[in-house]
Design a protein around this motif. Structure first.
Motif, PDB file in Angstrom:
ATOM      1  N   GLN A 223     -46.613  21.006  84.064  1.00 22.67           N
ATOM      2  CA  GLN A 223     -46.684  20.822  85.515  1.00 22.67           C
ATOM      3  C   GLN A 223     -46.628  19.348  85.872  1.00 22.67           C
ATOM      4  OE1 GLN A 223     -49.571  23.229  87.827  1.00 22.67           O
ATOM      5  NE2 GLN A 223     -50.213  24.078  85.855  1.00 22.67           N
ATOM      6  N   ILE A 224     -47.217  18.487  85.035  1.00 22.70           N
ATOM      7  CA  ILE A 224     -47.168  17.056  85.293  1.00 22.70           C
ATOM      8  C   ILE A 224     -45.801  16.513  84.872  1.00 22.70           C
ATOM      9  CG2 ILE A 224     -49.646  16.810  84.943  1.00 22.70           C
ATOM     10  CD1 ILE A 224     -49.023  15.503  82.216  1.00 22.70           C
ATOM     11  N   GLU A 225     -45.488  15.301  85.303  1.00 22.67           N
ATOM     12  CA  GLU A 225     -44.261  14.640  84.874  1.00 22.67           C
ATOM     13  C   GLU A 225     -44.536  13.911  83.562  1.00 22.67           C
ATOM     14  OE1 GLU A 225     -41.000  11.250  86.324  1.00 22.67           O
ATOM     15  OE2 GLU A 225     -42.722  11.741  87.608  1.00 22.67           O
ATOM     16  N   VAL A 226     -43.633  14.069  82.608  1.00 18.87           N
ATOM     17  CA  VAL A 226     -43.748  13.398  81.311  1.00 18.87           C
ATOM     18  C   VAL A 226     -42.440  12.671  81.053  1.00 18.87           C
ATOM     19  CG1 VAL A 226     -44.246  13.647  78.852  1.00 18.87           C
ATOM     20  CG2 VAL A 226     -45.210  15.295  80.483  1.00 18.87           C
ATOM     21  N   ARG A 227     -42.516  11.394  80.713  1.00 19.62           N
ATOM     22  CA  ARG A 227     -41.280  10.675  80.380  1.00 19.62           C
ATOM     23  C   ARG A 227     -41.568   9.538  79.406  1.00 19.62           C
ATOM     24  NH1 ARG A 227     -41.584   8.563  86.067  1.00 19.62           N
ATOM     25  NH2 ARG A 227     -42.012   6.323  85.941  1.00 19.62           N
ATOM     26  N   GLU A 228     -40.524   9.094  78.720  1.00 19.95           N
ATOM     27  CA  GLU A 228     -40.633   7.938  77.844  1.00 19.95           C
ATOM     28  C   GLU A 228     -40.829   6.701  78.712  1.00 19.95           C
ATOM     29  OE1 GLU A 228     -38.180   6.639  73.968  1.00 19.95           O
ATOM     30  OE2 GLU A 228     -37.128   6.205  75.839  1.00 19.95           O
ATOM     31  N   ALA A 229     -41.786   5.869  78.347  1.00 20.94           N
ATOM     32  CA  ALA A 229     -42.111   4.694  79.155  1.00 20.94           C
ATOM     33  C   ALA A 229     -41.008   3.648  79.095  1.00 20.94           C
ATOM     34  CB  ALA A 229     -43.426   4.083  78.672  1.00 20.94           C
ATOM     35  N   GLN A 230     -40.819   2.962  80.219  1.00 21.17           N
ATOM     36  CA  GLN A 230     -39.979   1.779  80.291  1.00 21.17           C
ATOM     37  C   GLN A 230     -40.835   0.615  80.762  1.00 21.17           C
ATOM     38  OE1 GLN A 230     -36.400   2.396  82.562  1.00 21.17           O
ATOM     39  NE2 GLN A 230     -35.955   4.347  81.575  1.00 21.17           N
ATOM     40  N   ASN A 231     -40.412  -0.585  80.405  1.00 22.23           N
ATOM     41  CA  ASN A 231     -41.195  -1.763  80.763  1.00 22.23           C
ATOM     42  C   ASN A 231     -41.448  -1.824  82.266  1.00 22.23           C
ATOM     43  OD1 ASN A 231     -42.549  -4.166  79.963  1.00 22.23           O
ATOM     44  ND2 ASN A 231     -40.850  -5.373  80.766  1.00 22.23           N
ATOM     45  N   ASN A 232     -42.682  -2.099  82.643  1.00 19.68           N
ATOM     46  CA  ASN A 232     -43.131  -2.231  84.043  1.00 19.68           C
ATOM     47  C   ASN A 232     -43.266  -0.908  84.779  1.00 19.68           C
ATOM     48  OD1 ASN A 232     -43.492  -5.047  84.050  1.00 19.68           O
ATOM     49  ND2 ASN A 232     -41.281  -5.366  84.351  1.00 19.68           N
ATOM     50  N   ASP A 233     -43.153   0.223  84.081  1.00 14.56           N
ATOM     51  CA  ASP A 233     -43.445   1.506  84.735  1.00 14.56           C
ATOM     52  C   ASP A 233     -44.874   1.488  85.259  1.00 14.56           C
ATOM     53  OD1 ASP A 233     -41.064   2.850  84.498  1.00 14.56           O
ATOM     54  OD2 ASP A 233     -41.635   3.987  82.705  1.00 14.56           O
ATOM     55  N   ARG A 234     -45.047   1.988  86.474  1.00 12.42           N
ATOM     56  CA  ARG A 234     -46.397   2.099  87.023  1.00 12.42           C
ATOM     57  C   ARG A 234     -47.049   3.371  86.496  1.00 12.42           C
ATOM     58  NH1 ARG A 234     -48.189   2.475  93.369  1.00 12.42           N
ATOM     59  NH2 ARG A 234     -50.385   2.935  92.921  1.00 12.42           N
ATOM     60  N   VAL A 235     -48.342   3.285  86.192  1.00 13.26           N
ATOM     61  CA  VAL A 235     -49.111   4.449  85.749  1.00 13.26           C
ATOM     62  C   VAL A 235     -49.645   5.137  86.996  1.00 13.26           C
ATOM     63  CG1 VAL A 235     -51.011   5.253  84.315  1.00 13.26           C
ATOM     64  CG2 VAL A 235     -49.728   3.212  83.637  1.00 13.26           C
ATOM     65  N   LEU A 236     -49.235   6.390  87.193  1.00 14.25           N
ATOM     66  CA  LEU A 236     -49.554   7.121  88.416  1.00 14.25           C
ATOM     67  C   LEU A 236     -50.231   8.446  88.097  1.00 14.25           C
ATOM     68  CD1 LEU A 236     -46.112   6.611  90.201  1.00 14.25           C
ATOM     69  CD2 LEU A 236     -48.275   5.513  90.849  1.00 14.25           C
ATOM     70  N   PRO A 237     -51.067   8.947  89.009  1.00 14.36           N
ATOM     71  CA  PRO A 237     -51.637  10.285  88.811  1.00 14.36           C
ATOM     72  C   PRO A 237     -50.530  11.325  88.645  1.00 14.36           C
ATOM     73  CG  PRO A 237     -52.750   9.150  90.609  1.00 14.36           C
ATOM     74  CD  PRO A 237     -51.571   8.291  90.236  1.00 14.36           C
ATOM     75  N   GLY A 238     -50.768  12.260  87.750  1.00 12.64           N
ATOM     76  CA  GLY A 238     -49.782  13.309  87.511  1.00 12.64           C
ATOM     77  C   GLY A 238     -48.600  12.888  86.665  1.00 12.64           C
ATOM     78  N   LEU A 239     -48.688  11.705  86.032  1.00 15.19           N
ATOM     79  CA  LEU A 239     -47.589  11.193  85.209  1.00 15.19           C
ATOM     80  C   LEU A 239     -48.125  10.822  83.832  1.00 15.19           C
ATOM     81  CD1 LEU A 239     -44.707   9.970  84.724  1.00 15.19           C
ATOM     82  CD2 LEU A 239     -45.595   7.848  85.726  1.00 15.19           C
ATOM     83  N   ALA A 240     -47.415  11.242  82.785  1.00  5.62           N
ATOM     84  CA  ALA A 240     -47.731  10.836  81.415  1.00  5.62           C
ATOM     85  C   ALA A 240     -46.580  10.003  80.879  1.00  5.62           C
ATOM     86  CB  ALA A 240     -47.966  12.051  80.525  1.00  5.62           C
ATOM     87  N   LEU A 241     -46.886   8.800  80.407  1.00  2.00           N
ATOM     88  CA  LEU A 241     -45.891   7.895  79.838  1.00  2.00           C
ATOM     89  C   LEU A 241     -46.081   7.837  78.328  1.00  2.00           C
ATOM     90  CD1 LEU A 241     -46.142   4.950  82.404  1.00  2.00           C
ATOM     91  CD2 LEU A 241     -44.307   6.657  82.236  1.00  2.00           C
ATOM     92  N   ILE A 242     -45.017   8.109  77.580  1.00  2.00           N
ATOM     93  CA  ILE A 242     -45.063   8.099  76.117  1.00  2.00           C
ATOM     94  C   ILE A 242     -44.386   6.835  75.614  1.00  2.00           C
ATOM     95  CG2 ILE A 242     -44.321   9.284  74.016  1.00  2.00           C
ATOM     96  CD1 ILE A 242     -44.482  11.901  75.519  1.00  2.00           C
ATOM     97  N   ALA A 243     -45.080   6.093  74.765  1.00  2.00           N
ATOM     98  CA  ALA A 243     -44.522   4.856  74.212  1.00  2.00           C
ATOM     99  C   ALA A 243     -43.232   5.159  73.453  1.00  2.00           C
ATOM    100  CB  ALA A 243     -45.528   4.197  73.277  1.00  2.00           C
TER     101      ALA A 243
END
Length: 355
Positions: A223-243
């Motif tokens: 249900q949440i958004e999941v994506r590979e992180a990019q430099n300067n991505d903001r960390v937001l509620p409902g978002l998972a950033l994978i290194a």
């Protein structure tokens, strides 16, 4: 001491020759080979191996079909030996979802030199797989590779946090670190989270090219958004950033907002990305606004970083042994007094939600 019996299944004569030479030098390993799964099944009927090292793309029967057959009939630790390509990444993720323990990558060219350079990584993966709790992989079925070098600490990327993080913000951050068995564990965790949850930053030990496909797969299931992180991505509620594989990821703060930095750097604890690097940055910039979670994995990456997080006022959790595929990383964190709570995988979502 009983040797680890390894069955190598690969249709490349060069790969079989090189891997047999590497494994043959290890005093605790004995190896047999098969050029495809059909030949492998004949050998396994006579002597079942402790660990299988399996290519993915082969004639007569592909590795995924063979893996699913093994896991259905007699669950056995499997290390996937896959090409470092976009296509290979997607196929290998299917193998991890089907119950494979770890990934060893091989390039399309220069295979012999690459495999010789990766000998320690391969041996570590096999030894880790031999001790893996395969039943936990099978339960969740529908790596990381270790890089060899001097074992640097997170000091190689950023200094330790001071006594306090920056001024308070209302935004909560959840930092997760995992390795062997983590692809299945993260799927089990992220797919039960509601759309409204704190921002999440994740290090999963994986090679480059694999993390983008992994994030896409989780995004389609969650249900949440999941994506590979990019430099300067903001960390937001409902978002998972994978290194991204092959890069370190660090949390930074700009005013009341959190961002990630994705950067090159030396191997830390023989990993890039490193859990210790992420956790240290979270301790430094989020402090008591953060929750740190260390999950299944081989080795000790993340243990010291989680201790820095708890010392900075963060809530911390380690996955329990019964639900881990490999208990190494959580065990080391618990030994250091870094984990305030030890939870089974099925309860870790409650910690993400602050419960």
């Amino acid at each position: 001491m009983k040797k680890i019996s390894v069955l190598l299944v690969d249709d490349s004569a060069v790969v079989r020759q090189v891997l047999m030479a590497i494994l043959g030098q290890a005093p605790d390993i004995e190896v047999t080979v098969a050029s495809d799964p059909i030949f492998a099944m004949d050998k396994m009927a006579r002597a079942w191996p402790d660990v299988i090292v399996l290519d993915v793309e082969m004639p007569r029967m592909d590795g995924i079909t063979f893996l699913r057959k093994i896991m259905a009939e007699r669950p056995t630790p499997v290390v996937i030996c896959s090409s470092l390509t976009e296509r290979g990444a997607e196929t290998t993720l299917q193998a991890l979802a089907a119950g494979a323990v770890d990934i060893i990558t091989k390039p399309q060219g220069g295979v012999k030199h690459f495999l010789l350079e990766s000998a320690a990584q391969l041996l570590a993966a096999i030894r880790g797989a031999a001790g893996a709790n395969v039943k936990n992989l099978v339960k969740r079925a529908a790596a990381p590779r270790l890089e060899v070098g001097s074992k640097l600490s997170a000091d190689a990327m950023l200094p330790a946090a001071g006594s306090q993080a920056m001024a308070q913000t209302t935004e909560r951050i959840v930092a997760i670190g995992t390795s062997t068995g983590g692809t299945q564990a993260l799927e089990a965790l992220l797919t039960v989270l509601p759309r409204v949850c704190p921002g999440i930053v994740i290090v999963q030990h994986m090679p480059e090219k694999f993390t983008a496909s992994f994030a896409q797969r989780l995004n389609g299931l969650s249900q949440i958004e999941v994506r590979e992180a990019q430099n300067n991505d903001r960390v937001l509620p409902g978002l998972a950033l994978i290194a991204p594989g092959g890069k370190h990821m660090m949390l930074v703060r700009n005013g009341a907002y959190y961002h990630v930095q994705v950067a090159d750097g030396p191997l830390v604890n023989r990993h890039r990305p490193s859990v210790d690097v992420l956790f240290r940055s979270v301790a430094r910039f989020a402090g008591k606004n953060a929750t740190g979670i260390i999950m299944t994995g081989m080795g000790d990456d993340g243990a010291r970083g989680l201790k820095e997080m708890v010392d900075a006022g963060a809530a911390t959790v380690a996955q329990d042994e019964a639900s881990c595929v490999v208990f190494g990383m959580p065990r080391e964190a618990i030994k250091l007094g870094a984990a305030q709570r030890v939870l089974p995988l099925q309860d870790i979502h409650l910690a993400v939600l602050g419960k």
